[in-house]
Design an enzyme around this catalytic site. Structure first.
Site, short mmCIF file in Angstrom:
data_model
loop_
_atom_site.label_atom_id
_atom_site.label_comp_id
_atom_site.label_asym_id
_atom_site.label_seq_id
_atom_site.Cartn_x
_atom_site.Cartn_y
_atom_site.Cartn_z
N ASN A 13 32.21 32.87 33.28
CA ASN A 13 31.92 34.07 34.07
C ASN A 13 32.80 34.01 35.31
OD1 ASN A 13 30.86 36.11 35.62
ND2 ASN A 13 28.86 35.14 35.94
N TRP A 14 33.87 34.79 35.29
CA TRP A 14 34.86 34.72 36.38
C TRP A 14 34.38 35.43 37.64
CZ3 TRP A 14 40.24 35.75 33.59
CH2 TRP A 14 40.43 34.75 32.63
N LYS A 15 33.29 36.17 37.52
CA LYS A 15 32.76 36.93 38.67
C LYS A 15 33.88 37.79 39.30
CE LYS A 15 29.22 33.47 39.11
NZ LYS A 15 28.24 32.78 39.93
N HIS A 26 22.58 39.45 35.50
CA HIS A 26 22.92 38.23 36.25
C HIS A 26 22.16 38.25 37.58
CE1 HIS A 26 25.17 35.30 38.55
NE2 HIS A 26 25.57 34.81 37.39
N GLU A 38 23.01 37.59 40.50
CA GLU A 38 23.73 38.22 41.61
C GLU A 38 23.55 39.73 41.56
OE1 GLU A 38 27.46 36.27 40.85
OE2 GLU A 38 26.56 34.37 41.50
N GLU A 44 19.39 30.73 34.01
CA GLU A 44 20.17 30.32 35.17
C GLU A 44 19.26 30.20 36.39
OE1 GLU A 44 24.58 31.37 34.79
OE2 GLU A 44 23.58 33.20 35.42
N GLY A 94 26.35 28.20 41.75
CA GLY A 94 27.38 28.12 42.80
C GLY A 94 27.05 27.12 43.89
N SER A 122 26.16 25.72 37.98
CA SER A 122 26.98 24.56 38.31
C SER A 122 27.27 23.67 37.11
CB SER A 122 26.35 23.74 39.44
OG SER A 122 26.22 24.54 40.60
P1 PGA Z 1 28.26 28.56 38.64
O1 PGA Z 1 27.88 30.04 38.16
O2 PGA Z 1 28.70 27.81 37.40
O3 PGA Z 1 29.37 28.74 39.63
O4 PGA Z 1 27.03 27.95 39.23
C1 PGA Z 1 27.17 30.27 36.98
C2 PGA Z 1 26.83 31.73 36.84
O5 PGA Z 1 26.50 32.35 37.86
O6 PGA Z 1 26.90 32.32 35.74
#
Ligand code: PGA
Length: 256
Positions: A10-12, A100, A102, A172, A178, A218
Site C-alpha cells: 500500500n503505497w499510500k 483503510h 486512514e 490492521e 506506520g 509495520s
Molecule cells: P505500515 O502501513 O506498514 O506503514 O504500518 C500499513 C497500512 O497502513 O496498510
C-alpha cells in the site's frame, strides 16, 4: 485448507507516476516465477500512477497485480474528485482497498460507506481488500474483538456467502500502522482467528476456512516470517516497507 498467501504493498500518497514505474520494475527484477506461485503479489499505487504501472505490467508480462487504494460506490455522475469501480476495472485493477483506517479517521468513512464500496467493487468484478482494526484505546479497554467484529459484520452486510468469501479481510490494528510497533504474532493471530470464527457465524464454517485474512501494521522483512508462521494469517498489507522494492521483495519472499 490451503489459502494462497496474499501480500499487497500500500503505497499510500507516495510516488509520482515516474517513481511508480521504477518501483514496479525494480520489484519485478527481484522476484521469480516461483514467488508468484506461492504468493499473490499486489501493489496499490495512487490513482495517478495506476495507468503507468499497468502499462509496465502488460508490456513486460509481469505477474504483479494492481490494486487501488479507494473507490466511490457510484458508477458515474456528479461526484467531483471521485473515481468509480468501472474506471478502475477498465484499467486492469484487480483489487481495491476499502475502509483503510486512514480513510475512516481522516476522510469520514463509516461501516456503512465501506459496505457500499465493498458491494460496488464486487459488482465490477474486482476484489475488495476490506481493512478494519482497533485503536490503542479500544485495545486497552479490552474491546478489540467487539470493535473488529462489528466492522467485519457491518462491512459484509447483505453479501451472499459466495460474495463474502471472495473479500480479502485486512486486520490492521491502528496503533501498529506506520509506528514501527508491530502486533505480536500471537496477538495478531488471535484477533484474526476471532475474525475467522465471526465470519463463520454469518457465512458458515466451511467458507471461513477459505476466506483470506491478512495482517497489516509495520510489517517488514524482519517480522514477516514470524507473522506468516501463524496458520490463520494469510498475508500482509504493507505500507512503509513496500516503498522500497528491496524490502518489499524480502517481505514477499518471507520464507527465504
Ligand atoms: P505500515 O502501513 O506498514 O506503514 O504500518 C500499513 C497500512 O497502513 O496498510
Amino acid at each position: 485448507m490451503t489459502r494462497k498467501s496474499f501480500i499487497c504493498g500500500n503505497w499510500k500518497m507516495n510516488a509520482t507516476h515516474l517513481d511508480a514505474i521504477q518501483m514496479v520494475q525494480k520489484l519485478s527484477y527481484r522476484l521469480e516465477t516461483a514467488d508468484y506461485e506461492r504468493v499473490d503479489v499486489v501493489v496499490a499505487p495512487p490513482f495517478t500512477s495506476l495507468r503507468s504501472v499497468q502499462t509496465v505490467i502488460e508490456a513486460d508480462h509481469l505477474a504483479i497485480e494492481l490494486a487501488a487504494q479507494n473507490v466511490h460506490w457510484e458508477q458515474s455522475g456528479a461526484y467531483t474528485g471521485e473515481v468509480s469501480p468501472p474506471m478502475l476495472a477498465k484499467l486492469g485493477v484487480g483489487y481495491v482497498i476499502v475502509g483503510h483506517s486512514e480513510r475512516r479517521q481522516m476522510f469520514g468513512e463509516t461501516d456503512e460507506t465501506v459496505n457500499k464500496k465493498v458491494k460496488a467493487v464486487l459488482a465490477a468484478d474486482m476484489v475488495p481488500i476490506m481493512a478494519l482494526g482497533e485503536t490503542l484505546e479500544e485495545r486497552e479497554e479490552g474491546v478489540t474483538e467487539q470493535r473488529v467484529g462489528s466492522q467485519l459484520v457491518n462491512g459484509l452486510a447483505g453479501l451472499t456467502p459466495d460474495q463474502a468469501v471472495g473479500v480479502i479481510i485486512a486486520y490492521e490494528p491502528i496503533w501498529a500502522i506506520g509506528t514501527g510497533r508491530t502486533a505480536e504474532p500471537d496477538d495478531a493471530a488471535s484477533v484474526i482467528g476471532f475474525l475467522r470464527r465471526t465470519f463463520g457465524d454469518t457465512f458458515g464454517g466451511e467458507l471461513a476456512e477459505h476466506v483470506r485474512i491478512i495482517y497489516g501494521g509495520s510489517m517488514n522483512p524482519g517480522n514477516v516470517a514470524a507473522l506468516m508462521a501463524k496458520k490463520d494469517i494469510d498475508g500482509g498489507l504493507v505500507g512503509g516497507a513496500s516503498l522500497d522494492p528491496d524490502q518489499f521483495a524480502s517481505v514477499v519472499r518471507y520464507w527465504v
